[in-house]
Write a protein that holds these residues in place. Structure first.
Motif, PDB file in Angstrom:
ATOM      1  N   LEU A 183      96.007  43.424  12.331  1.00 55.71           N
ATOM      2  CA  LEU A 183      94.941  43.366  13.319  1.00 55.71           C
ATOM      3  C   LEU A 183      94.746  41.965  13.870  1.00 55.71           C
ATOM      4  O   LEU A 183      94.217  41.790  14.971  1.00 55.71           O
ATOM      5  CB  LEU A 183      93.628  43.861  12.695  1.00 55.71           C
ATOM      6  CG  LEU A 183      93.498  45.382  12.514  1.00 55.71           C
ATOM      7  CD1 LEU A 183      92.303  45.710  11.649  1.00 55.71           C
ATOM      8  CD2 LEU A 183      93.376  46.065  13.873  1.00 55.71           C
ATOM      9  N   LEU A 184      95.158  40.969  13.094  1.00 60.38           N
ATOM     10  CA  LEU A 184      94.999  39.595  13.559  1.00 60.38           C
ATOM     11  C   LEU A 184      95.833  39.313  14.791  1.00 60.38           C
ATOM     12  O   LEU A 184      95.587  38.342  15.511  1.00 60.38           O
ATOM     13  CB  LEU A 184      95.361  38.622  12.436  1.00 60.38           C
ATOM     14  CG  LEU A 184      94.469  38.694  11.180  1.00 60.38           C
ATOM     15  CD1 LEU A 184      94.968  37.736  10.117  1.00 60.38           C
ATOM     16  CD2 LEU A 184      93.017  38.391  11.532  1.00 60.38           C
ATOM     17  N   LEU A 185      96.831  40.174  15.036  1.00 57.03           N
ATOM     18  CA  LEU A 185      97.658  40.037  16.237  1.00 57.03           C
ATOM     19  C   LEU A 185      97.039  40.745  17.431  1.00 57.03           C
ATOM     20  O   LEU A 185      97.544  40.629  18.549  1.00 57.03           O
ATOM     21  CB  LEU A 185      99.056  40.591  15.964  1.00 57.03           C
ATOM     22  CG  LEU A 185      99.819  39.930  14.801  1.00 57.03           C
ATOM     23  CD1 LEU A 185     101.154  40.629  14.586  1.00 57.03           C
ATOM     24  CD2 LEU A 185     100.016  38.441  15.062  1.00 57.03           C
ATOM     25  N   ASN A 186      95.974  41.514  17.178  1.00 59.51           N
ATOM     26  CA  ASN A 186      95.309  42.235  18.263  1.00 59.51           C
ATOM     27  C   ASN A 186      94.330  41.279  18.959  1.00 59.51           C
ATOM     28  O   ASN A 186      93.430  40.738  18.332  1.00 59.51           O
ATOM     29  CB  ASN A 186      94.556  43.445  17.688  1.00 59.51           C
ATOM     30  CG  ASN A 186      93.908  44.292  18.775  1.00 59.51           C
ATOM     31  OD1 ASN A 186      92.998  43.840  19.447  1.00 59.51           O
ATOM     32  ND2 ASN A 186      94.375  45.524  18.911  1.00 59.51           N
ATOM     33  N   LEU A 187      94.517  41.055  20.270  1.00 52.91           N
ATOM     34  CA  LEU A 187      93.723  40.060  20.986  1.00 52.91           C
ATOM     35  C   LEU A 187      92.261  40.465  21.133  1.00 52.91           C
ATOM     36  O   LEU A 187      91.398  39.608  21.376  1.00 52.91           O
ATOM     37  CB  LEU A 187      94.323  39.809  22.370  1.00 52.91           C
ATOM     38  CG  LEU A 187      95.670  39.089  22.388  1.00 52.91           C
ATOM     39  CD1 LEU A 187      96.167  38.929  23.814  1.00 52.91           C
ATOM     40  CD2 LEU A 187      95.560  37.729  21.705  1.00 52.91           C
ATOM     41  N   GLN A 188      91.962  41.764  21.006  1.00 56.60           N
ATOM     42  CA  GLN A 188      90.559  42.176  21.059  1.00 56.60           C
ATOM     43  C   GLN A 188      89.898  42.011  19.682  1.00 56.60           C
ATOM     44  O   GLN A 188      88.762  41.571  19.582  1.00 56.60           O
ATOM     45  CB  GLN A 188      90.436  43.642  21.518  1.00 56.60           C
ATOM     46  CG  GLN A 188      90.601  43.844  23.015  1.00 56.60           C
ATOM     47  CD  GLN A 188      92.015  43.555  23.480  1.00 56.60           C
ATOM     48  OE1 GLN A 188      92.976  44.052  22.894  1.00 56.60           O
ATOM     49  NE2 GLN A 188      92.158  42.755  24.524  1.00 56.60           N
ATOM     50  N   PHE A 189      90.617  42.364  18.636  1.00 54.77           N
ATOM     51  CA  PHE A 189      90.087  42.216  17.280  1.00 54.77           C
ATOM     52  C   PHE A 189      89.893  40.729  16.942  1.00 54.77           C
ATOM     53  O   PHE A 189      88.911  40.348  16.312  1.00 54.77           O
ATOM     54  CB  PHE A 189      91.045  42.863  16.278  1.00 54.77           C
ATOM     55  CG  PHE A 189      90.545  42.869  14.862  1.00 54.77           C
ATOM     56  CD1 PHE A 189      89.760  43.920  14.387  1.00 54.77           C
ATOM     57  CD2 PHE A 189      90.862  41.839  13.997  1.00 54.77           C
ATOM     58  CE1 PHE A 189      89.304  43.928  13.086  1.00 54.77           C
ATOM     59  CE2 PHE A 189      90.411  41.833  12.688  1.00 54.77           C
ATOM     60  CZ  PHE A 189      89.627  42.891  12.230  1.00 54.77           C
ATOM     61  N   SER A 190      90.833  39.904  17.364  1.00 54.99           N
ATOM     62  CA  SER A 190      90.790  38.473  17.030  1.00 54.99           C
ATOM     63  C   SER A 190      91.058  37.643  18.280  1.00 54.99           C
ATOM     64  O   SER A 190      92.118  37.049  18.436  1.00 54.99           O
ATOM     65  CB  SER A 190      91.833  38.167  15.947  1.00 54.99           C
ATOM     66  OG  SER A 190      91.782  36.823  15.557  1.00 54.99           O
ATOM     67  N   PRO A 191      90.092  37.612  19.208  1.00 55.28           N
ATOM     68  CA  PRO A 191      90.318  36.877  20.467  1.00 55.28           C
ATOM     69  C   PRO A 191      90.372  35.377  20.234  1.00 55.28           C
ATOM     70  O   PRO A 191      89.727  34.853  19.321  1.00 55.28           O
ATOM     71  CB  PRO A 191      89.100  37.257  21.317  1.00 55.28           C
ATOM     72  CG  PRO A 191      88.033  37.568  20.323  1.00 55.28           C
ATOM     73  CD  PRO A 191      88.751  38.196  19.152  1.00 55.28           C
ATOM     74  N   PRO A 192      91.143  34.675  21.043  1.00 57.73           N
ATOM     75  CA  PRO A 192      91.208  33.206  20.886  1.00 57.73           C
ATOM     76  C   PRO A 192      89.890  32.562  21.300  1.00 57.73           C
ATOM     77  O   PRO A 192      89.185  33.058  22.178  1.00 57.73           O
ATOM     78  CB  PRO A 192      92.345  32.807  21.836  1.00 57.73           C
ATOM     79  CG  PRO A 192      92.380  33.901  22.865  1.00 57.73           C
ATOM     80  CD  PRO A 192      91.997  35.162  22.146  1.00 57.73           C
ATOM     81  N   TYR A 193      89.582  31.476  20.663  1.00 58.93           N
ATOM     82  CA  TYR A 193      88.361  30.747  21.015  1.00 58.93           C
ATOM     83  C   TYR A 193      88.598  29.993  22.315  1.00 58.93           C
ATOM     84  O   TYR A 193      89.629  29.333  22.488  1.00 58.93           O
ATOM     85  CB  TYR A 193      87.962  29.774  19.907  1.00 58.93           C
ATOM     86  CG  TYR A 193      86.717  28.993  20.233  1.00 58.93           C
ATOM     87  CD1 TYR A 193      85.465  29.573  20.091  1.00 58.93           C
ATOM     88  CD2 TYR A 193      86.800  27.694  20.724  1.00 58.93           C
ATOM     89  CE1 TYR A 193      84.319  28.878  20.411  1.00 58.93           C
ATOM     90  CE2 TYR A 193      85.656  26.978  21.047  1.00 58.93           C
ATOM     91  CZ  TYR A 193      84.401  27.585  20.891  1.00 58.93           C
ATOM     92  OH  TYR A 193      83.274  26.885  21.213  1.00 58.93           O
ATOM     93  N   VAL A 194      87.646  30.091  23.208  1.00 60.46           N
ATOM     94  CA  VAL A 194      87.723  29.399  24.500  1.00 60.46           C
ATOM     95  C   VAL A 194      86.489  28.523  24.631  1.00 60.46           C
ATOM     96  O   VAL A 194      85.363  28.987  24.439  1.00 60.46           O
ATOM     97  CB  VAL A 194      87.790  30.401  25.668  1.00 60.46           C
ATOM     98  CG1 VAL A 194      87.830  29.669  26.999  1.00 60.46           C
ATOM     99  CG2 VAL A 194      89.001  31.318  25.518  1.00 60.46           C
ATOM    100  N   THR A 195      86.675  27.271  24.949  1.00 58.57           N
ATOM    101  CA  THR A 195      85.537  26.376  25.075  1.00 58.57           C
ATOM    102  C   THR A 195      84.706  26.718  26.309  1.00 58.57           C
ATOM    103  O   THR A 195      85.229  27.198  27.314  1.00 58.57           O
ATOM    104  CB  THR A 195      86.000  24.907  25.177  1.00 58.57           C
ATOM    105  OG1 THR A 195      86.861  24.776  26.307  1.00 58.57           O
ATOM    106  CG2 THR A 195      86.708  24.485  23.914  1.00 58.57           C
TER     107      THR A 195
END
Length: 516
Positions: A337-349
């Motif tokens: 799941l960590l590869l799922n961009l919705q489950f683990s979205p990248p932090y954006v400043t």
């Protein structure tokens, strides 16, 4: 006027729930109505969910009524009115019992009721209690005249409250303004099963007064100058009926009257908006709770599907050869799941910003006594989402925009070249461009990273639920931001899943159904 305190309760005869139900409830509760019973003749699950989200904190109840499909409109109203009368009697008895338990004695009250449709809004000059100031003790009912409001030129329902958006109406001489709804003294009404007149309740005209205390005479054309003195029933039949089946063109031509303007008092609108935001807090909490349960189910389904896929791979768990051997090691389902961009979205400043008008002043909330400019949280990665709050996070209003928990998130229009934004219509500032100015104010709150789009037009419901599954401690203000990312199709689906969240969904303009 009776020495007892007048207590007003209300029944709403509902055919189908739509986006106006929360606003209808907020409007009438802000008048001082002490309980609203929604009598649902459509057995609409949306109404049930909306009322259920509010019931723990607000004096509202929901009563479903199953009706045969072949009932005439008159028989339908009579049946619903009888059920409403029975239910309101039960509610008022419960209120008396509660008062007795709390105070040791009955609250000396005089119970009054009013029964309305969803396109009817009771409006009074200074709160519900003022309705009874000029009414003699022997009065059985108060007649409140209709005021027919047209579409005000809107081709489709604009965002925001209907009372604020539709201020044009017919002239007092319009014949339908002779129609009245009754505020009736409960102990003057017959038993529900004996009721045969759902409009005038079988009460004689000599027992009915108008709001200004004058005797009520049906079809009296001499009262035109004081027709709405003290209050009226604002009737929005054209604003809410957009299909030809619901309102045929001849009826639309008759009721779409926009000849006179009466702007609603700012105090009444402000009180309604403040109360609406408190109700939205309950709705947002209830919607978040429901979506978290759905997200947990979606996560279980994902794990089950992952296990099935792993089991179907034709690879032995242990292989031994002369020159090598291996043991098959399956990664935990959650690690993928960590590869799922919705489950683990990248932090954006993001950055704190202020909004400035062209003449130099900063955008502030509606409450002029606060005089605090808004602080915005904005991200380049999601330039059409802006979250506003004041420095002290105090409650505020900004037009009809949802502002629960001292914060509002808006779907804006952003001009990257000019660094300007247009706020949505419901804020009351849509026609004025505002300049974004970076501010050296540290964020007063941390925001969870938003999920990226995963379908044409925005975020899917599946993507939103996966995001919630990956952030079990998400706060209501984060959900409010994420809902604005939904695509048009997913926003419609979300309305079906969680009707309590309707006011927080992005607004997409569509061609009105009644247009050719």
């Amino acid at each position: 006027m009776s020495a007892k305190r007048p207590r007003l309760t209300c029944a709403l005869l509902l055919k189908q729930a739509d986006h106006t139900l929360p606003g209808w409830l907020a409007w009438h509760l802000s008048l001082g109505i002490e309980h609203i019973a929604v009598i649902d003749g459509g057995i609409d699950d949306s109404a049930r969910q909306i009322i259920r989200s509010l019931q723990p904190d607000w004096p509202v109840s929901w009563l479903p009524v199953e009706l045969p499909d072949d009932l005439t409109a008159e028989a339908r109203r009579l049946t619903l009115t009888r059920r409403a009368l029975t239910h309101l009697r039960h509610i008022t008895q419960g209120m008396k019992q509660l008062s007795r338990e709390e105070n040791g004695h009955d609250d000396p009250v005089d119970d009054w009721i009013i029964i309305l449709d969803a396109d009817e809004y009771l409006t009074v000059e200074r709160g519900a209690q003022t309705l009874f100031h000029r009414i003699p003790d022997e009065t059985s009912a108060i007649a409140v005249h209709w005021r027919i409001h047209g579409t005000a030129g809107h081709l489709s329902p604009p965002p925001g409250h209907i009372v604020a958006n539709h201020i044009w109406h017919a002239l007092p001489s319009f014949p339908d303004h002779q129609f009245v709804r009754l505020l009736a003294r409960l102990d003057s009404l017959p038993a529900a099963e004996e009721l045969t007149d759902p409009l005038m309740f079988g009460l004689p005209a000599e027992k009915i007064r108008r709001i200004n205390g004058q005797p009520y005479h049906p079809n009296d054309g001499t009262v035109l100058t004081s027709l709405w003195e003290g209050g009226c029933i604002q009737h929005y039949i054209c604003a809410l009926a957009h299909g030809k089946k619901e309102l045929p063109p001849p009826m639309r031509a008759h009721y779409d009257r926009n000849e006179q303007m009466t702007a609603q008092g700012t105090h009444q609108l402000r009180e309604m908006r403040k109360l609406a935001n408190q109700m939205r807090e309950a709705a947002l909490q209830a919607g978040l709770s429901r979506l978290k349960k759905l997200a947990a189910q979606r996560l279980d389904e994902y794990r089950k599907k992952q296990r099935e896929q792993d089991a179907n791979i034709a690879i032995a768990d242990h292989v031994q050869h002369d020159t090598f051997h291996y043991d098959r090691i399956l990664p935990p389902a959650d690690s993928t799941l960590l590869l799922n961009l919705q489950f683990s979205p990248p932090y954006v400043t993001g950055q704190s910003v202020l909004l400035r008008f062209t003449e130099g002043r900063l955008l502030e909330c509606d409450q002029t006594e606060q005089r605090q400019p808004f602080i915005g949280f904005w991200q380049e990665a999601n330039p059409h989402i802006l979250t506003l709050h004041t420095q002290d996070r105090a409650p505020f209003t900004l037009g009809d925009a949802p502002c629960p928990f001292g914060m509002t998130s808006l779907r804006i229009t952003f001009d990257a070249e000019k660094r300007q934004v247009h706020l949505p219509y419901e804020t009351g500032h849509s026609s004025t461009p505002l300049e974004i100015i970076p501010a050296s104010v540290p964020p007063t709150i941390l925001f969870v990273p938003l999920p990226p789009a995963d379908e044409p037009g925005g975020l899917s419901v599946h993507g939103l639920l996966m995001w919630l599954a990956g952030h079990p401690n998400v706060k209501p203000h984060d959900l409010q931001r994420a809902l604005l990312l939904l695509s048009p199709a997913s926003a419609h689906q979300m309305h079906m899943l969680a009707p309590a969240l309707e006011e927080f969904l992005p607004k997409f303009q569509t061609r009105p159904a009644f247009m050719p």
